[in-house]
Scaffold this motif. Structure first.
Motif, short mmCIF file in Angstrom:
data_model
loop_
_atom_site.label_atom_id
_atom_site.label_comp_id
_atom_site.label_asym_id
_atom_site.label_seq_id
_atom_site.Cartn_x
_atom_site.Cartn_y
_atom_site.Cartn_z
N ILE A 7 0.84 -1.20 0.00
CA ILE A 7 0.00 0.00 0.00
C ILE A 7 0.88 1.25 0.00
CG2 ILE A 7 -2.00 -1.09 1.06
CD1 ILE A 7 -1.19 0.17 3.73
N TYR A 8 0.44 2.22 -0.77
CA TYR A 8 1.04 3.56 -0.80
C TYR A 8 -0.05 4.56 -0.42
CZ TYR A 8 5.20 2.24 -3.61
OH TYR A 8 6.38 1.71 -4.08
N TYR A 9 0.40 5.75 -0.03
CA TYR A 9 -0.54 6.85 0.24
C TYR A 9 0.05 8.13 -0.32
CZ TYR A 9 -2.69 10.65 2.93
OH TYR A 9 -3.30 11.82 3.30
N ASN A 10 -0.77 8.89 -1.02
CA ASN A 10 -0.32 10.19 -1.54
C ASN A 10 -1.39 11.25 -1.31
OD1 ASN A 10 1.73 11.69 -3.41
ND2 ASN A 10 -0.29 12.24 -4.17
N ARG A 11 -0.93 12.37 -0.75
CA ARG A 11 -1.82 13.51 -0.49
C ARG A 11 -1.30 14.73 -1.25
NH1 ARG A 11 -3.29 15.29 5.69
NH2 ARG A 11 -5.49 15.74 5.29
N ARG A 12 -2.14 15.30 -2.08
CA ARG A 12 -1.77 16.44 -2.91
C ARG A 12 -0.66 16.06 -3.89
NH1 ARG A 12 -3.23 18.74 2.14
NH2 ARG A 12 -1.10 18.70 2.92
N LYS A 13 -0.01 17.07 -4.51
CA LYS A 13 0.83 16.77 -5.67
C LYS A 13 2.33 16.90 -5.44
CE LYS A 13 -2.84 17.90 -8.92
NZ LYS A 13 -3.27 18.71 -10.08
N LEU A 38 -5.27 7.65 -2.57
CA LEU A 38 -5.07 9.00 -3.09
C LEU A 38 -5.99 9.98 -2.39
CD1 LEU A 38 -4.73 8.87 -7.00
CD2 LEU A 38 -3.09 9.83 -5.38
N GLU A 39 -5.43 11.14 -2.06
CA GLU A 39 -6.22 12.18 -1.41
C GLU A 39 -5.92 13.51 -2.08
OE1 GLU A 39 -7.11 14.01 3.06
OE2 GLU A 39 -5.81 12.27 2.80
N GLY A 40 -6.97 14.19 -2.51
CA GLY A 40 -6.80 15.47 -3.17
C GLY A 40 -7.39 15.46 -4.56
N PRO A 41 -7.67 16.64 -5.11
CA PRO A 41 -8.29 16.73 -6.44
C PRO A 41 -7.27 16.60 -7.56
CG PRO A 41 -7.95 18.93 -5.55
CD PRO A 41 -7.50 17.96 -4.48
N GLY A 42 -7.79 16.31 -8.75
CA GLY A 42 -6.97 16.35 -9.95
C GLY A 42 -6.10 15.13 -10.19
N PHE A 43 -6.49 13.98 -9.66
CA PHE A 43 -5.65 12.79 -9.78
C PHE A 43 -6.20 11.74 -10.73
CE2 PHE A 43 -3.86 13.87 -5.42
CZ PHE A 43 -2.59 14.14 -5.91
N ASP A 44 -7.26 12.05 -11.47
CA ASP A 44 -7.88 11.03 -12.31
C ASP A 44 -6.91 10.51 -13.38
OD1 ASP A 44 -10.17 11.34 -10.87
OD2 ASP A 44 -11.26 12.48 -12.39
N ASP A 55 -0.28 -1.58 -13.09
CA ASP A 55 -1.30 -2.41 -12.46
C ASP A 55 -1.50 -2.03 -10.99
OD1 ASP A 55 -3.29 -4.33 -12.31
OD2 ASP A 55 -1.89 -5.96 -11.85
N VAL A 56 -1.66 -0.75 -10.73
CA VAL A 56 -1.88 -0.23 -9.38
C VAL A 56 -3.36 0.09 -9.20
CG1 VAL A 56 -1.38 1.67 -7.78
CG2 VAL A 56 0.45 0.70 -9.20
N ASP A 57 -3.98 -0.49 -8.19
CA ASP A 57 -5.35 -0.14 -7.86
C ASP A 57 -5.36 1.15 -7.04
OD1 ASP A 57 -6.52 -2.43 -9.06
OD2 ASP A 57 -5.96 -3.62 -7.31
N VAL A 58 -6.37 1.97 -7.24
CA VAL A 58 -6.45 3.26 -6.56
C VAL A 58 -7.72 3.35 -5.73
CG1 VAL A 58 -6.68 5.76 -6.88
CG2 VAL A 58 -5.05 4.48 -8.27
N ILE A 59 -7.57 3.81 -4.51
CA ILE A 59 -8.70 4.09 -3.62
C ILE A 59 -8.65 5.57 -3.27
CG2 ILE A 59 -9.71 3.69 -1.33
CD1 ILE A 59 -8.63 0.84 -1.44
N PRO A 64 -9.59 15.76 5.49
CA PRO A 64 -8.84 17.03 5.52
C PRO A 64 -8.61 17.58 6.91
CG PRO A 64 -11.12 17.41 4.86
CD PRO A 64 -10.94 15.93 4.93
N ASP A 65 -9.18 16.95 7.92
CA ASP A 65 -9.10 17.48 9.28
C ASP A 65 -7.90 16.98 10.07
OD1 ASP A 65 -11.45 18.94 8.89
OD2 ASP A 65 -12.70 17.22 9.45
N THR A 66 -7.00 16.26 9.42
CA THR A 66 -5.83 15.76 10.15
C THR A 66 -4.59 15.88 9.27
OG1 THR A 66 -5.02 13.97 11.54
CG2 THR A 66 -6.02 13.34 9.45
N THR A 67 -3.42 15.76 9.89
CA THR A 67 -2.17 15.91 9.16
C THR A 67 -1.85 14.66 8.34
OG1 THR A 67 -0.85 15.00 10.98
CG2 THR A 67 -1.26 17.39 10.99
N THR A 68 -0.92 14.83 7.41
CA THR A 68 -0.52 13.72 6.55
C THR A 68 0.02 12.55 7.37
OG1 THR A 68 -0.02 15.23 4.74
CG2 THR A 68 0.99 13.04 4.65
N TYR A 69 0.78 12.85 8.42
CA TYR A 69 1.39 11.77 9.22
C TYR A 69 0.33 10.93 9.92
CZ TYR A 69 5.81 14.20 8.46
OH TYR A 69 6.90 14.78 7.89
#
Length: 207
Positions: A7-13, A38-44, A55-59, A64-69
């Protein structure tokens, strides 16, 4: 048969390029399932390309109410596989890492010793002590005496691991006082309280 995946996690760009490089390197050594939160707009377009190229599945998942960590811990609580391997978006994979899955299946968490650092060293001990008054007193003393220091860039855990609820609780306490990397320090504090597999230094090398 138990499912296993990364699993990976990405917030914003900000880290998107690093994320793509990380996924490119992991696919040189691993052909199994990968899920990206994925978290944030513009990632389609990114989600489409990662699915087609690697072959990466995306969820899509947001809070927005908490920090990235702290979001990282929340994501772990939603991890899709029976055995999950977390990879930071800026991780470069240079070889086989199947040992993480093996250890993660039989422990609350499997995490690598980081760069030879110690829990009672100057920097790590100062971080641990910031949790004084926020966790039981024995947590602090036992964390300082634990031995290996860790980094939360790579770790494996079973779905619904026992450590996850308390990890989130303690990380949120650190977040409230603007603690540096509250998820990682919270993990360091909690290690003696759970069944943890510490993996060798080779799995988490600082550049």
């Amino acid at each position: 048969m138990k499912t296993k995946g990364v699993i990976y996690y990405n917030r914003r760009k900000k880290c998107v390029i690093r994320l793509i490089v990380s996924i490119m390197t992991i696919r040189r050594h691993y052909s199994g399932p990968i899920t990206l939160f994925l978290e944030g707009p513009g990632f389609d377009e990114l989600a489409f390309d990662l699915k087609n190229e690697f072959d990466v599945d995306v969820i899509y998942d947001a809070n927005p109410d908490t920090t990235t960590y702290v979001r990282a811990v929340e994501v772990c609580m939603k991890a899709p596989y029976d055995i999950n391997l977390w990879m930071d978006a800026d991780t470069i994979i240079l070889g086989d890492f199947s040992e993480f899955f093996e250890k993660g299946e039989n422990h609350d968490i499997a995490i690598a010793h980081f760069a030879g650092w110690s829990s009672n060293g100057g920097q790590i001990s100062r971080r641990i002590k910031r949790y004084e008054g926020l966790v039981p007193n024995n947590y602090i003393s036992e964390a300082l005496d634990y031995g290996p220091a860790i980094n939360c860039g790579v770790y494996a855990f079973p779905k619904n691991s026992r450590i996850l609820p308390e990890w989130l609780e303690v990380a949120k306490k650190g977040e409230k006082i603007s603690m540096f990397i509250p998820d990682e320090v919270a993990m360091q504090v909690l290690l003696p309280q759970y069944d943890v597999a510490i993996l060798p230094l080779k799995y988490n090398v600082s550049v």
